[in-house]
Design an enzyme around this catalytic site. Structure first.
Site, PDB file in Angstrom:
ATOM      1  N   ASP A   1       7.201   8.725  33.227  1.00  0.00           N
ATOM      2  CA  ASP A   1       8.004   9.050  32.108  1.00  0.00           C
ATOM      3  C   ASP A   1       8.322  10.284  32.045  1.00  0.00           C
ATOM      4  O   ASP A   1       7.549  11.137  31.666  1.00  0.00           O
ATOM      5  CB  ASP A   1       7.564   8.211  30.943  1.00  0.00           C
ATOM      6  CG  ASP A   1       8.570   7.945  29.726  1.00  0.00           C
ATOM      7  OD1 ASP A   1       9.596   8.396  29.959  1.00  0.00           O
ATOM      8  OD2 ASP A   1       8.103   7.803  28.698  1.00  0.00           O
TER       9      ASP A   1
ATOM     10  N   GLU B   1      12.640   6.940  33.655  1.00  0.00           N
ATOM     11  CA  GLU B   1      11.283   6.297  33.714  1.00  0.00           C
ATOM     12  C   GLU B   1      11.425   5.161  34.762  1.00  0.00           C
ATOM     13  O   GLU B   1      12.358   4.560  34.928  1.00  0.00           O
ATOM     14  CB  GLU B   1      10.596   5.696  32.401  1.00  0.00           C
ATOM     15  CG  GLU B   1      11.545   4.557  31.691  1.00  0.00           C
ATOM     16  CD  GLU B   1      11.006   4.275  30.468  1.00  0.00           C
ATOM     17  OE1 GLU B   1       9.498   3.899  30.645  1.00  0.00           O
ATOM     18  OE2 GLU B   1      11.745   3.779  29.719  1.00  0.00           O
TER      19      GLU B   1
END
Length: 375
Positions: free
Chosen positions: A24, A119
């Site tokens: 992420d 992500e």
């Protein structure tokens, strides 16, 4: 910071368990803007429109200290942080950086499931580079992202997607966390239920009234209790409280819909507030539609009442939705048909589906190995 004390065991593959990494990017859009404009570094930055109907698409960590969050109305963000600097989104730049990051992922595995520009899940069970450790692969990926893009990423490593995603958020920003086989249920037990995906402020309040504050409290409730209080959401809660997630990483997944939803800190019931909330969601979702180039025929409105019951309404056209104006009109028609609501809502979402060239990819999960960890 990295946490090298955690390392997956050599026997994980023999147990039949996956090795999953969730990467992420840290405040991605805002970090790109701060990277490209030195004058923004160290300052509270929000990507999005600053006007009365504007919405925050991304917030730097400096602005998050004041409570600024993505999907927040810009006027609210400015009230929380008077020195907030608004920057217009540059989605073509973000997309270019995202493609460079995905190229790094695919150096280590072909099994990459992007969730958004910033992500993705990676299944590195096969270890095609012979590195020998999912944790080491995550470290190498983060190092290369920093060197090649000038940005930082956080990563979580575990044996399923649910735990890997929780882990990636554990030591943000610029952090690494690993949850090894046998540790999932213990890790989840110590978390506040608010950390579980899908549980917003109102959901956490309802759980608190039922004596549920942590994952351990949730695990102590049987499935009958959960179904009686949370309906169809119960099965997810039961598994999540035990660190179970049987979903495989789906590489090259073809998008079937584009949408967004928001959980509200305060219940919404009045027609005016509902219409305004829908307008804000239209702004956010249409940005995603334009960014991805999606074209679809069906608009779906989703709302979750305060008792956790979910209602959805959809409208399909014989052709693709023409533009943002038509997308908003269809959404409002669906809303008006439901008014007045029987209960206030805690969540609203809007989705465009029936996309062109929609498809699917399937892969068999290693269910038995994961479930055996609980025996």
């Amino acid at each position: 910071m990295d946490d090298p004390a955690y390392e997956e065991g050599e026997g994980d593959e023999a147990q039949g368990l996956r090795k999953i990494i969730h990467v992420d990017m840290d405040a991605f859009f805002a970090s790109v803007e701060q990277r490209d404009n030195p004058e923004l570094r160290g300052k509270p930055v929000a990507v999005g429109g600053s006007g009365g109907r504007g919405v925050v698409a991304a917030a730097s960590y400096e602005s998050r200290k004041f409570g600024v969050r993505s999907a927040m109305p810009s006027v609210t963000a400015k009230r929380l942080c008077p020195d907030l600097i608004f920057v217009r989104a540059r989605f073509e730049v973000y997309k270019e950086v995202s493609q460079a990051i995905r190229a790094i992922f695919r150096h280590y595995t072909p099994h990459v499931e992007p969730l958004s520009l910033d992500e993705a899940y990676l299944d590195v069970t096969d270890d095609i580079r012979g590195i020998g450790s999912a944790t080491r692969i995550a470290q190498l990926i983060r190092q290369r992202i920093r060197e090649e893009t000038g940005l930082t990423a956080s990563a979580g490593v575990s044996y399923n997607k649910f735990l890997a995603k929780l882990a990636s958020d554990q030591n943000k920003p610029d952090g690494l966390c690993v949850i090894r086989p046998g540790e999932g249920a213990v890790f989840v037990a110590g978390l506040p239920v608010r950390r579980f995906h899908g549980i917003g402020p109102k959901g956490a309040e309802k759980m608190a009234r039922l004596g549920i504050a942590t994952g351990a409290d949730l695990a102590a409730k049987d499935i009958a209790f959960l179904r009686a209080n949370f309906g169809s959401f119960a099965d997810y809660l039961y598994r999540a409280a035990r660190g179970i997630d049987l979903r495989p990483v789906r590489a090259n997944r073809i998008r079937k819909s584009v949408g967004g939803e928001r959980t509200y800190g305060e219940d919404i019931s009045s027609g005016h507030a509902l219409r305004e909330a829908l307008d804000n969601i239209v702004d956010v979702v249409w940005e995603s539609i334009e960014r991805t180039g999606a074209k679809g025929r069906t608009v779906t409105l989703k709302m979750k009442y305060t008792d956790f019951q979910i209602v959805t309404r959809a409208r399909s056209l014989p052709r693709n939705v023409a533009d943002k104006r038509e997308f908003a009109r269809l959404g409002h028609e669906l809303l008006e048909a439901l008014l007045p609501l029987p209960l206030p809502i805690r969540l609203m979402g809007l989705t465009l589906s029936n996309l062109e060239q929609a498809g699917s990819a399937q892969e068999r999960p290693r269910d038995e190995a994961q479930l055996s960890l609980l025996l």
